[in-house]
Design a protein around this motif. Structure first.
Motif, short mmCIF file in Angstrom:
data_model
loop_
_atom_site.label_atom_id
_atom_site.label_comp_id
_atom_site.label_asym_id
_atom_site.label_seq_id
_atom_site.Cartn_x
_atom_site.Cartn_y
_atom_site.Cartn_z
N THR A 1 0.84 -1.19 0.00
CA THR A 1 0.00 0.00 0.00
C THR A 1 0.88 1.25 0.00
O THR A 1 1.84 1.34 0.76
CB THR A 1 -0.91 0.02 1.24
OG1 THR A 1 -1.67 -1.20 1.28
CG2 THR A 1 -1.87 1.20 1.20
N ASN B 1 -3.39 -1.87 -10.85
CA ASN B 1 -3.78 -0.48 -10.58
C ASN B 1 -3.08 0.09 -9.36
O ASN B 1 -2.65 -0.63 -8.47
CB ASN B 1 -5.30 -0.41 -10.36
CG ASN B 1 -6.08 -0.69 -11.63
OD1 ASN B 1 -5.67 -0.30 -12.72
ND2 ASN B 1 -7.22 -1.37 -11.49
N GLY B 2 -2.98 1.41 -9.34
CA GLY B 2 -2.52 2.11 -8.15
C GLY B 2 -1.03 2.35 -8.05
O GLY B 2 -0.55 2.76 -6.98
N TYR B 3 -0.29 2.10 -9.13
CA TYR B 3 1.16 2.25 -9.07
C TYR B 3 1.64 3.26 -10.11
O TYR B 3 1.16 3.28 -11.25
CB TYR B 3 1.86 0.91 -9.33
CG TYR B 3 1.51 -0.14 -8.31
CD1 TYR B 3 2.15 -0.19 -7.08
CD2 TYR B 3 0.53 -1.09 -8.59
CE1 TYR B 3 1.82 -1.15 -6.14
CE2 TYR B 3 0.20 -2.07 -7.65
CZ TYR B 3 0.85 -2.09 -6.43
OH TYR B 3 0.52 -3.05 -5.50
#
Length: 314
Positions: A203, A223-225
């Motif tokens: 996270t 996702n999210g990087y």
């Protein structure tokens, strides 16, 4: 349908000033892909060497004289109505004051701002290549003390892209060491990717690095990087990384390594040939050091990756 023989060969310059800012220009409204931003350059004349075309086009378009340039990436792209080969070079030394010699708009921007502008689709891998450094260090360590010491030694050598791999660490130490490495990287503005095979909480981690096994199991870009990369060993894996929209890949082994003595090395020629088939920044890995950078760039790679190569000063 377009064929490789009909492609338009274009020399492109990623021009950087003394502060590391990059020059972008805007295409004329009536031109192909008009109104979009681009890296300046132009098509080669018949029989013209790429570097000669690059120097000529940049003198004509933005009024500078190229003093030093190195290969960055090659992009083959089919727009449907035309097929282009973008031969992209890093231009870090030049003479003259850049200006829009053809009346085009131009701006000097930080590399991180490139995503704020609309570019032709073929330019997207160039943006990633322009934002990546030429070295990618891989952090290992058999103990928490060794891993942290290795991290500090790597960062002391001004490395700005680091993968936390550390598969030899005891599982009980992984999360704590990773958090300490993350803090060190934030302090020194280093982009950190964590290996996806590690059982730790990622996270708020800026980057993720997929092993070849994780890559093949992936059906869409995680996702999210900020950065997502992958380890590859052949053309199929490279193409999968490209299809998933990953930011870059590592290709190995280029030369024989002590850690995998039974794995046949690809060699420099195979590296160059494989990179002709994909539009993705790729770091060369396996038996290499910083002294191999020029050879890696000449083969079309983004640069050199390594585990032990960045633990000592060059």
């Amino acid at each position: 349908m377009s064929t490789i023989n009909q492609r338009l060969h274009v020399a492109v310059g990623v021009i950087r000033d003394g502060d590391g800012r990059i020059l972008i220009t805007q295409r004329a409204k009536h031109a192909h892909q008009g109104g979009l931003w681009e890296f300046p350059g132009g098509k080669l004349e018949d029989g013209e060497p790429v570097q000669q075309a690059l120097a000529r086009e940049l003198a004509e378009e933005v009024g500078i004289q190229v003093q030093s340039a190195a290969p960055l990436i090659k992009i083959n792209y089919d727009y449907g109505d035309r097929h282009v080969l973008l031969d992209v070079w890093n231009v870090t030394v030049f003479v003259g004051q850049a200006r829009g010699c053809e009346g085009q708009a131009m701006r000097w921007i930080d590399a991180e701002q490139l995503q704020e502008f609309s570019f032709p689709a073929a330019n997207l891998p160039i943006i990633a290549a322009a934002q990546l450094p030429c070295y990618y260090a891989i952090l290992e360590g058999r103990s928490a003390t060794e891993a942290l010491d290795n991290c500090k030694r790597i960062l002391a050598n001004d490395i700005k892209l680091l993968q936390f791999r550390a598969k030899s660490l005891p599982i009980a130490d992984l999360q704590t060491v990773f958090e300490q490495v993350s803090q060190l990287c934030r302090q020194q503005q280093v982009s950190l990717l964590v290996n996806a095979d590690l059982p730790i909480d990622t996270t708020n981690t800026p980057g993720l690095h997929l092993s070849s096994h994780a890559l093949l199991a992936c059906h869409e870009r995680p996702n999210g990087y900020r950065w997502v990369a992958a380890s590859c060993h052949n053309l199929d894996e490279l193409r999968r990384a490209e299809t998933l929209g990953l930011d870059f890949a590592v290709l190995a082994p280029i030369q024989a390594t002590a850690s995998h003595p039974d794995t046949p090395p690809l060699g420099w020629q195979a590296l160059a040939e494989l990179l002709e088939h994909i539009n993705l920044p790729v770091f060369a890995l396996g038996g290499l050091g910083r002294h191999d950078l020029d050879r890696a760039l000449a083969a079309g790679a983004q640069g050199v990756a390594g585990i032990s190569a960045f633990l000592t000063a060059d």
